[in-house]
Design a protein around this motif. Structure first.
Motif, PDB file in Angstrom:
ATOM      1  N   GLU A 129       0.805  -1.217   0.000  1.00  0.00           N
ATOM      2  CA  GLU A 129       0.000   0.000   0.000  1.00  0.00           C
ATOM      3  C   GLU A 129       0.846   1.278   0.000  1.00  0.00           C
ATOM      4  O   GLU A 129       0.324   2.370   0.208  1.00  0.00           O
ATOM      5  N   TYR A 130       2.149   1.112  -0.241  1.00  0.00           N
ATOM      6  CA  TYR A 130       3.034   2.262  -0.443  1.00  0.00           C
ATOM      7  C   TYR A 130       3.316   2.405  -1.933  1.00  0.00           C
ATOM      8  O   TYR A 130       3.084   1.489  -2.724  1.00  0.00           O
ATOM      9  N   GLN A 131       3.833   3.567  -2.311  1.00  0.00           N
ATOM     10  CA  GLN A 131       4.262   3.795  -3.676  1.00  0.00           C
ATOM     11  C   GLN A 131       5.778   3.628  -3.763  1.00  0.00           C
ATOM     12  O   GLN A 131       6.503   4.043  -2.857  1.00  0.00           O
ATOM     13  N   GLU A 132       6.246   3.016  -4.843  1.00  0.00           N
ATOM     14  CA  GLU A 132       7.687   2.900  -5.033  1.00  0.00           C
ATOM     15  C   GLU A 132       8.298   4.296  -5.133  1.00  0.00           C
ATOM     16  O   GLU A 132       7.790   5.168  -5.845  1.00  0.00           O
ATOM     17  N   GLY A 133       9.366   4.527  -4.370  1.00  0.00           N
ATOM     18  CA  GLY A 133      10.020   5.826  -4.358  1.00  0.00           C
ATOM     19  C   GLY A 133       9.387   6.829  -3.409  1.00  0.00           C
ATOM     20  O   GLY A 133       9.891   7.948  -3.269  1.00  0.00           O
ATOM     21  N   GLU A 134       8.310   6.446  -2.752  1.00  0.00           N
ATOM     22  CA  GLU A 134       7.624   7.341  -1.818  1.00  0.00           C
ATOM     23  C   GLU A 134       8.504   7.655  -0.612  1.00  0.00           C
ATOM     24  O   GLU A 134       9.259   6.804  -0.133  1.00  0.00           O
ATOM     25  N   THR A 135       8.400   8.863  -0.117  1.00  0.00           N
ATOM     26  CA  THR A 135       9.074   9.252   1.119  1.00  0.00           C
ATOM     27  C   THR A 135       8.089   9.149   2.277  1.00  0.00           C
ATOM     28  O   THR A 135       6.989   9.711   2.216  1.00  0.00           O
ATOM     29  N   ILE A 136       8.474   8.419   3.315  1.00  0.00           N
ATOM     30  CA  ILE A 136       7.631   8.285   4.500  1.00  0.00           C
ATOM     31  C   ILE A 136       8.447   8.676   5.728  1.00  0.00           C
ATOM     32  O   ILE A 136       9.674   8.642   5.709  1.00  0.00           O
ATOM     33  N   ARG A 137       7.730   9.053   6.796  1.00  0.00           N
ATOM     34  CA  ARG A 137       8.403   9.441   8.039  1.00  0.00           C
ATOM     35  C   ARG A 137       8.079   8.431   9.128  1.00  0.00           C
ATOM     36  O   ARG A 137       6.903   8.173   9.432  1.00  0.00           O
ATOM     37  N   ILE A 138       9.147   7.845   9.695  1.00  0.00           N
ATOM     38  CA  ILE A 138       9.009   6.796  10.694  1.00  0.00           C
ATOM     39  C   ILE A 138      10.011   7.055  11.822  1.00  0.00           C
ATOM     40  O   ILE A 138      11.154   7.428  11.559  1.00  0.00           O
ATOM     41  N   PRO A 139       9.631   6.843  13.088  1.00  0.00           N
ATOM     42  CA  PRO A 139      10.569   7.049  14.201  1.00  0.00           C
ATOM     43  C   PRO A 139      11.666   5.981  14.240  1.00  0.00           C
ATOM     44  O   PRO A 139      11.468   4.839  13.818  1.00  0.00           O
ATOM     45  N   ILE A 140      12.812   6.372  14.761  1.00  0.00           N
ATOM     46  CA  ILE A 140      13.887   5.424  15.076  1.00  0.00           C
ATOM     47  C   ILE A 140      14.279   5.602  16.535  1.00  0.00           C
ATOM     48  O   ILE A 140      14.080   6.674  17.117  1.00  0.00           O
ATOM     49  N   ALA A 141      14.842   4.563  17.124  1.00  0.00           N
ATOM     50  CA  ALA A 141      15.356   4.618  18.492  1.00  0.00           C
ATOM     51  C   ALA A 141      16.283   3.423  18.675  1.00  0.00           C
ATOM     52  O   ALA A 141      15.852   2.333  19.018  1.00  0.00           O
ATOM     53  N   HIS A 142      17.584   3.632  18.426  1.00  0.00           N
ATOM     54  CA  HIS A 142      18.517   2.511  18.510  1.00  0.00           C
ATOM     55  C   HIS A 142      19.953   2.976  18.692  1.00  0.00           C
ATOM     56  O   HIS A 142      20.307   4.092  18.328  1.00  0.00           O
ATOM     57  N   GLY A 143      20.746   2.088  19.249  1.00  0.00           N
ATOM     58  CA  GLY A 143      22.173   2.324  19.381  1.00  0.00           C
ATOM     59  C   GLY A 143      22.995   1.400  18.524  1.00  0.00           C
ATOM     60  O   GLY A 143      24.200   1.608  18.348  1.00  0.00           O
ATOM     61  N   ASP A 144      22.331   0.361  17.994  1.00  0.00           N
ATOM     62  CA  ASP A 144      23.024  -0.636  17.173  1.00  0.00           C
ATOM     63  C   ASP A 144      22.235  -0.861  15.882  1.00  0.00           C
ATOM     64  O   ASP A 144      21.749  -1.963  15.620  1.00  0.00           O
ATOM     65  N   GLY A 145      22.126   0.189  15.076  1.00  0.00           N
ATOM     66  CA  GLY A 145      21.330   0.103  13.857  1.00  0.00           C
ATOM     67  C   GLY A 145      22.128   0.210  12.587  1.00  0.00           C
ATOM     68  O   GLY A 145      21.566   0.395  11.506  1.00  0.00           O
ATOM     69  N   ASN A 146      23.434   0.085  12.701  1.00  0.00           N
ATOM     70  CA  ASN A 146      24.340   0.243  11.571  1.00  0.00           C
ATOM     71  C   ASN A 146      24.371  -1.053  10.756  1.00  0.00           C
ATOM     72  O   ASN A 146      25.111  -1.979  11.069  1.00  0.00           O
ATOM     73  N   TYR A 147      23.539  -1.097   9.712  1.00  0.00           N
ATOM     74  CA  TYR A 147      23.439  -2.330   8.911  1.00  0.00           C
ATOM     75  C   TYR A 147      24.704  -2.522   8.088  1.00  0.00           C
ATOM     76  O   TYR A 147      25.167  -1.604   7.402  1.00  0.00           O
ATOM     77  N   TYR A 148      25.223  -3.748   8.132  1.00  0.00           N
ATOM     78  CA  TYR A 148      26.441  -4.061   7.384  1.00  0.00           C
ATOM     79  C   TYR A 148      26.316  -5.424   6.709  1.00  0.00           C
ATOM     80  O   TYR A 148      25.749  -6.362   7.269  1.00  0.00           O
ATOM     81  N   CYS A 149      26.860  -5.506   5.516  1.00  0.00           N
ATOM     82  CA  CYS A 149      27.033  -6.782   4.833  1.00  0.00           C
ATOM     83  C   CYS A 149      28.227  -6.645   3.906  1.00  0.00           C
ATOM     84  O   CYS A 149      28.668  -5.525   3.603  1.00  0.00           O
ATOM     85  N   ASP A 150      28.780  -7.760   3.448  1.00  0.00           N
ATOM     86  CA  ASP A 150      29.917  -7.666   2.538  1.00  0.00           C
ATOM     87  C   ASP A 150      29.443  -7.257   1.145  1.00  0.00           C
ATOM     88  O   ASP A 150      28.239  -7.219   0.864  1.00  0.00           O
ATOM     89  N   GLN A 151      30.395  -6.939   0.276  1.00  0.00           N
ATOM     90  CA  GLN A 151      30.065  -6.407  -1.043  1.00  0.00           C
ATOM     91  C   GLN A 151      29.273  -7.404  -1.879  1.00  0.00           C
ATOM     92  O   GLN A 151      28.342  -7.026  -2.596  1.00  0.00           O
ATOM     93  N   GLU A 152      29.610  -8.674  -1.776  1.00  0.00           N
ATOM     94  CA  GLU A 152      28.889  -9.698  -2.544  1.00  0.00           C
ATOM     95  C   GLU A 152      27.429  -9.765  -2.123  1.00  0.00           C
ATOM     96  O   GLU A 152      26.524  -9.840  -2.962  1.00  0.00           O
ATOM     97  N   THR A 153      27.193  -9.731  -0.812  1.00  0.00           N
ATOM     98  CA  THR A 153      25.817  -9.756  -0.309  1.00  0.00           C
ATOM     99  C   THR A 153      25.064  -8.505  -0.732  1.00  0.00           C
ATOM    100  O   THR A 153      23.892  -8.575  -1.120  1.00  0.00           O
ATOM    101  N   LEU A 154      25.724  -7.361  -0.672  1.00  0.00           N
ATOM    102  CA  LEU A 154      25.089  -6.110  -1.079  1.00  0.00           C
ATOM    103  C   LEU A 154      24.661  -6.177  -2.544  1.00  0.00           C
ATOM    104  O   LEU A 154      23.542  -5.750  -2.898  1.00  0.00           O
ATOM    105  N   GLU A 155      25.505  -6.719  -3.383  1.00  0.00           N
ATOM    106  CA  GLU A 155      25.165  -6.843  -4.797  1.00  0.00           C
ATOM    107  C   GLU A 155      23.964  -7.767  -4.989  1.00  0.00           C
ATOM    108  O   GLU A 155      23.081  -7.510  -5.826  1.00  0.00           O
ATOM    109  N   GLN A 156      23.910  -8.841  -4.198  1.00  0.00           N
ATOM    110  CA  GLN A 156      22.769  -9.764  -4.285  1.00  0.00           C
ATOM    111  C   GLN A 156      21.490  -9.076  -3.829  1.00  0.00           C
ATOM    112  O   GLN A 156      20.429  -9.257  -4.440  1.00  0.00           O
ATOM    113  N   LEU A 157      21.588  -8.295  -2.746  1.00  0.00           N
ATOM    114  CA  LEU A 157      20.417  -7.567  -2.262  1.00  0.00           C
ATOM    115  C   LEU A 157      19.900  -6.610  -3.323  1.00  0.00           C
ATOM    116  O   LEU A 157      18.682  -6.490  -3.531  1.00  0.00           O
ATOM    117  N   GLU A 158      20.815  -5.931  -3.992  1.00  0.00           N
ATOM    118  CA  GLU A 158      20.435  -5.002  -5.059  1.00  0.00           C
ATOM    119  C   GLU A 158      19.786  -5.742  -6.220  1.00  0.00           C
ATOM    120  O   GLU A 158      18.720  -5.346  -6.723  1.00  0.00           O
TER     121      GLU A 158
END
Length: 227
Positions: A129-158
Protein backbone atom coordinates in the motif's frame (compact mmCIF):
# COMPACT_ATOMS: atom_id res chain seq x y z
CA UNK A 1 -5.86 -13.19 10.55
CA UNK A 2 -3.94 -14.26 13.64
CA UNK A 3 -0.86 -12.32 14.78
CA UNK A 4 1.75 -13.32 17.34
CA UNK A 5 3.86 -10.69 19.09
CA UNK A 6 6.92 -12.40 20.54
CA UNK A 7 8.05 -11.36 24.00
CA UNK A 8 11.60 -11.88 25.28
CA UNK A 9 13.08 -10.85 28.62
CA UNK A 10 13.86 -7.18 27.93
CA UNK A 11 11.34 -6.58 25.13
CA UNK A 12 9.84 -3.10 25.50
CA UNK A 13 8.02 -2.47 22.22
CA UNK A 14 5.75 -5.50 22.41
CA UNK A 15 2.79 -3.46 23.69
CA UNK A 16 3.25 -0.90 20.90
CA UNK A 17 3.22 -3.69 18.33
CA UNK A 18 0.17 -5.34 19.88
CA UNK A 19 -1.80 -2.09 19.94
CA UNK A 20 -0.73 -1.23 16.38
CA UNK A 21 -2.39 -4.40 15.11
CA UNK A 22 -5.59 -3.68 17.04
CA UNK A 23 -5.71 0.02 16.14
CA UNK A 24 -4.90 -0.30 12.44
CA UNK A 25 -6.42 -3.56 11.21
CA UNK A 26 -8.43 -4.90 14.19
CA UNK A 27 -7.21 -8.48 13.82
CA UNK A 28 -6.61 -11.17 16.41
CA UNK A 29 -3.27 -10.66 18.18
CA UNK A 30 -1.62 -12.39 21.13
CA UNK A 31 1.57 -12.05 23.12
CA UNK A 32 3.76 -15.14 22.83
CA UNK A 33 6.47 -15.82 25.42
CA UNK A 34 9.91 -16.77 24.12
CA UNK A 35 9.66 -20.32 25.52
CA UNK A 36 6.69 -21.19 23.28
CA UNK A 37 7.25 -24.18 20.99
CA UNK A 38 4.15 -24.03 18.79
CA UNK A 39 3.30 -21.12 16.48
CA UNK A 40 1.08 -23.11 14.13
CA UNK A 41 -2.06 -21.08 14.87
CA UNK A 42 -0.53 -17.77 13.74
CA UNK A 43 -0.48 -16.31 10.24
CA UNK A 44 2.07 -13.59 10.96
CA UNK A 45 4.78 -13.29 13.58
CA UNK A 46 5.94 -9.90 14.84
CA UNK A 47 9.32 -9.63 16.56
CA UNK A 48 9.34 -6.33 18.47
CA UNK A 49 12.05 -3.94 19.56
CA UNK A 50 13.59 -3.56 22.97
CA UNK A 51 16.69 -4.89 24.66
CA UNK A 52 16.21 -8.65 24.69
CA UNK A 53 18.42 -10.20 27.36
CA UNK A 54 19.88 -6.77 28.02
CA UNK A 55 21.75 -6.86 24.69
CA UNK A 56 24.32 -9.16 26.29
CA UNK A 57 26.98 -10.48 23.90
CA UNK A 58 25.43 -8.32 21.17
CA UNK A 59 21.85 -7.25 20.44
CA UNK A 60 19.65 -10.18 19.48
CA UNK A 61 22.32 -12.85 19.93
CA UNK A 62 20.85 -14.58 22.98
CA UNK A 63 17.23 -14.13 21.88
CA UNK A 64 18.02 -15.80 18.56
CA UNK A 65 18.66 -19.02 20.51
CA UNK A 66 15.32 -18.98 22.36
CA UNK A 67 13.00 -21.97 21.76
CA UNK A 68 10.42 -19.83 19.96
CA UNK A 69 12.93 -18.90 17.25
CA UNK A 70 13.04 -22.49 15.98
CA UNK A 71 9.30 -22.15 15.44
CA UNK A 72 9.80 -18.80 13.70
CA UNK A 73 12.18 -20.52 11.29
CA UNK A 74 9.59 -23.22 10.59
CA UNK A 75 6.91 -20.59 10.05
CA UNK A 76 9.17 -18.72 7.62
CA UNK A 77 9.86 -21.92 5.70
CA UNK A 78 6.09 -22.44 5.44
CA UNK A 79 5.76 -19.00 3.87
CA UNK A 80 4.18 -17.25 6.82
CA UNK A 81 4.96 -13.56 7.29
CA UNK A 82 7.62 -12.51 9.79
CA UNK A 83 8.30 -8.87 10.65
CA UNK A 84 11.21 -7.84 12.88
CA UNK A 85 11.56 -4.23 14.04
CA UNK A 86 14.68 -2.74 15.64
CA UNK A 87 15.82 -5.41 18.12
CA UNK A 88 13.54 -7.76 16.18
CA UNK A 89 15.60 -7.01 13.06
CA UNK A 90 18.76 -7.77 15.03
CA UNK A 91 17.26 -11.06 16.24
CA UNK A 92 16.33 -12.10 12.68
CA UNK A 93 19.86 -11.45 11.39
CA UNK A 94 21.39 -13.31 14.35
CA UNK A 95 19.04 -16.23 13.66
CA UNK A 96 20.10 -16.35 10.01
CA UNK A 97 16.65 -15.46 8.72
CA UNK A 98 17.98 -12.28 7.11
CA UNK A 99 21.39 -11.46 5.60
CA UNK A 100 23.84 -9.01 7.13
CA UNK A 101 24.36 -7.78 10.68
CA UNK A 102 23.59 -4.74 12.82
CA UNK A 103 26.57 -2.98 14.38
CA UNK A 104 27.03 -0.04 16.74
CA UNK A 105 25.91 3.28 15.31
CA UNK A 106 28.73 5.02 13.53
CA UNK A 107 28.92 7.80 16.12
CA UNK A 108 28.60 5.30 18.98
CA UNK A 109 25.53 7.06 20.37
CA UNK A 110 21.91 6.06 20.81
CA UNK A 111 19.85 7.87 18.18
CA UNK A 112 16.16 8.75 18.72
CA UNK A 113 14.34 10.79 16.09
CA UNK A 114 11.70 10.75 13.38
CA UNK A 115 13.32 10.46 9.98
CA UNK A 116 12.59 10.17 6.28
CA UNK A 117 12.71 6.82 4.49
CA UNK A 118 12.43 5.97 0.82
CA UNK A 119 10.27 2.99 -0.12
CA UNK A 120 12.56 1.08 -2.47
CA UNK A 121 10.35 -1.96 -3.02
CA UNK A 122 6.55 -1.81 -2.82
CA UNK A 123 6.06 -5.32 -4.17
CA UNK A 124 6.41 -7.10 -0.83
CA UNK A 125 3.61 -8.31 1.47
CA UNK A 126 4.61 -5.52 3.86
CA UNK A 127 4.64 -2.59 1.42
CA UNK A 128 1.78 -3.19 -1.04
CA UNK A 129 0.00 0.00 0.00
CA UNK A 130 3.03 2.26 -0.44
CA UNK A 131 4.26 3.80 -3.68
CA UNK A 132 7.69 2.90 -5.03
CA UNK A 133 10.02 5.83 -4.36
CA UNK A 134 7.62 7.34 -1.82
CA UNK A 135 9.07 9.25 1.12
CA UNK A 136 7.63 8.28 4.50
CA UNK A 137 8.40 9.44 8.04
CA UNK A 138 9.01 6.80 10.69
CA UNK A 139 10.57 7.05 14.20
CA UNK A 140 13.89 5.42 15.08
CA UNK A 141 15.36 4.62 18.49
CA UNK A 142 18.52 2.51 18.51
CA UNK A 143 22.17 2.32 19.38
CA UNK A 144 23.02 -0.64 17.17
CA UNK A 145 21.33 0.10 13.86
CA UNK A 146 24.34 0.24 11.57
CA UNK A 147 23.44 -2.33 8.91
CA UNK A 148 26.44 -4.06 7.38
CA UNK A 149 27.03 -6.78 4.83
CA UNK A 150 29.92 -7.67 2.54
CA UNK A 151 30.06 -6.41 -1.04
CA UNK A 152 28.89 -9.70 -2.54
CA UNK A 153 25.82 -9.76 -0.31
CA UNK A 154 25.09 -6.11 -1.08
CA UNK A 155 25.16 -6.84 -4.80
CA UNK A 156 22.77 -9.76 -4.29
CA UNK A 157 20.42 -7.57 -2.26
CA UNK A 158 20.43 -5.00 -5.06
CA UNK A 159 19.91 -7.56 -7.82
CA UNK A 160 17.09 -9.33 -5.99
CA UNK A 161 15.37 -6.07 -4.97
CA UNK A 162 15.70 -7.10 -1.31
CA UNK A 163 16.41 -3.58 -0.05
CA UNK A 164 12.95 -2.42 0.99
CA UNK A 165 13.72 0.85 2.78
CA UNK A 166 16.58 3.34 2.66
CA UNK A 167 17.28 6.35 4.84
CA UNK A 168 16.68 9.55 2.93
CA UNK A 169 18.66 12.72 3.49
CA UNK A 170 20.24 11.61 6.77
CA UNK A 171 21.89 8.28 7.47
CA UNK A 172 21.50 8.16 11.27
CA UNK A 173 23.74 5.19 11.98
CA UNK A 174 26.18 4.73 9.09
CA UNK A 175 24.35 1.79 7.47
CA UNK A 176 25.93 0.61 4.24
CA UNK A 177 24.12 1.97 1.19
CA UNK A 178 21.71 3.82 3.54
CA UNK A 179 19.86 0.55 4.18
CA UNK A 180 17.04 0.80 6.73
CA UNK A 181 15.24 -2.48 5.98
CA UNK A 182 15.76 -5.68 4.01
CA UNK A 183 13.69 -8.71 3.11
CA UNK A 184 14.68 -12.32 2.57
CA UNK A 185 14.94 -13.71 -0.94
CA UNK A 186 11.60 -15.49 -0.68
CA UNK A 187 9.94 -12.20 0.32
CA UNK A 188 8.14 -13.20 3.52
CA UNK A 189 10.61 -12.08 6.22
CA UNK A 190 11.23 -8.35 6.64
CA UNK A 191 13.53 -6.60 9.08
CA UNK A 192 13.84 -2.86 9.58
CA UNK A 193 15.31 -0.56 12.22
CA UNK A 194 12.63 2.20 12.16
CA UNK A 195 9.46 1.62 14.18
CA UNK A 196 6.26 1.52 12.06
CA UNK A 197 4.25 0.54 15.14
CA UNK A 198 5.05 3.97 16.59
CA UNK A 199 3.66 5.70 13.53
CA UNK A 200 0.04 4.61 13.24
CA UNK A 201 -1.77 7.78 14.40
CA UNK A 202 -1.37 11.34 13.17
CA UNK A 203 -1.25 12.54 16.76
CA UNK A 204 1.98 10.57 17.11
CA UNK A 205 3.48 12.90 14.50
CA UNK A 206 3.06 10.52 11.55
CA UNK A 207 0.79 7.65 10.59
CA UNK A 208 3.00 6.39 7.75
CA UNK A 209 3.56 3.10 9.55
CA UNK A 210 -0.14 2.25 9.43
CA UNK A 211 0.04 1.03 5.85
CA UNK A 212 2.59 -1.62 6.72
CA UNK A 213 0.01 -3.40 8.84
CA UNK A 214 -2.79 -2.90 6.33
CA UNK A 215 -0.48 -4.21 3.59
CA UNK A 216 0.09 -7.39 5.58
CA UNK A 217 -3.65 -7.90 5.95
CA UNK A 218 -4.31 -7.12 2.26
CA UNK A 219 -1.67 -9.64 1.20
CA UNK A 220 -3.06 -12.33 3.50
CA UNK A 221 -6.60 -11.77 2.22
CA UNK A 222 -5.40 -12.01 -1.38
CA UNK A 223 -3.66 -15.29 -0.61
CA UNK A 224 -6.75 -16.69 1.06
CA UNK A 225 -9.29 -15.41 -1.40
CA UNK A 226 -11.01 -13.12 1.08
CA UNK A 227 -9.99 -9.77 -0.42
Amino acid sequence: MNFAVLVFPGSNCDVDMYKAVLDTIEQSVEYVWHLETDLSKYDAILVPGGFSYGDYLRPGAVASLSPVMEQVKIAAEEGKLVLGVCNGFQILTEAGLLPGALRRNQRLKFHCDTIDLTVENNQTPFTLEYQEGETIRIPIAHGDGNYYCDQETLEQLEQNNQIVFRYKGTNPNGSISEIAGVINERGNVLGLMPHPERAVHKWLGTDDGKRMFSSILSYWRQQHGTA
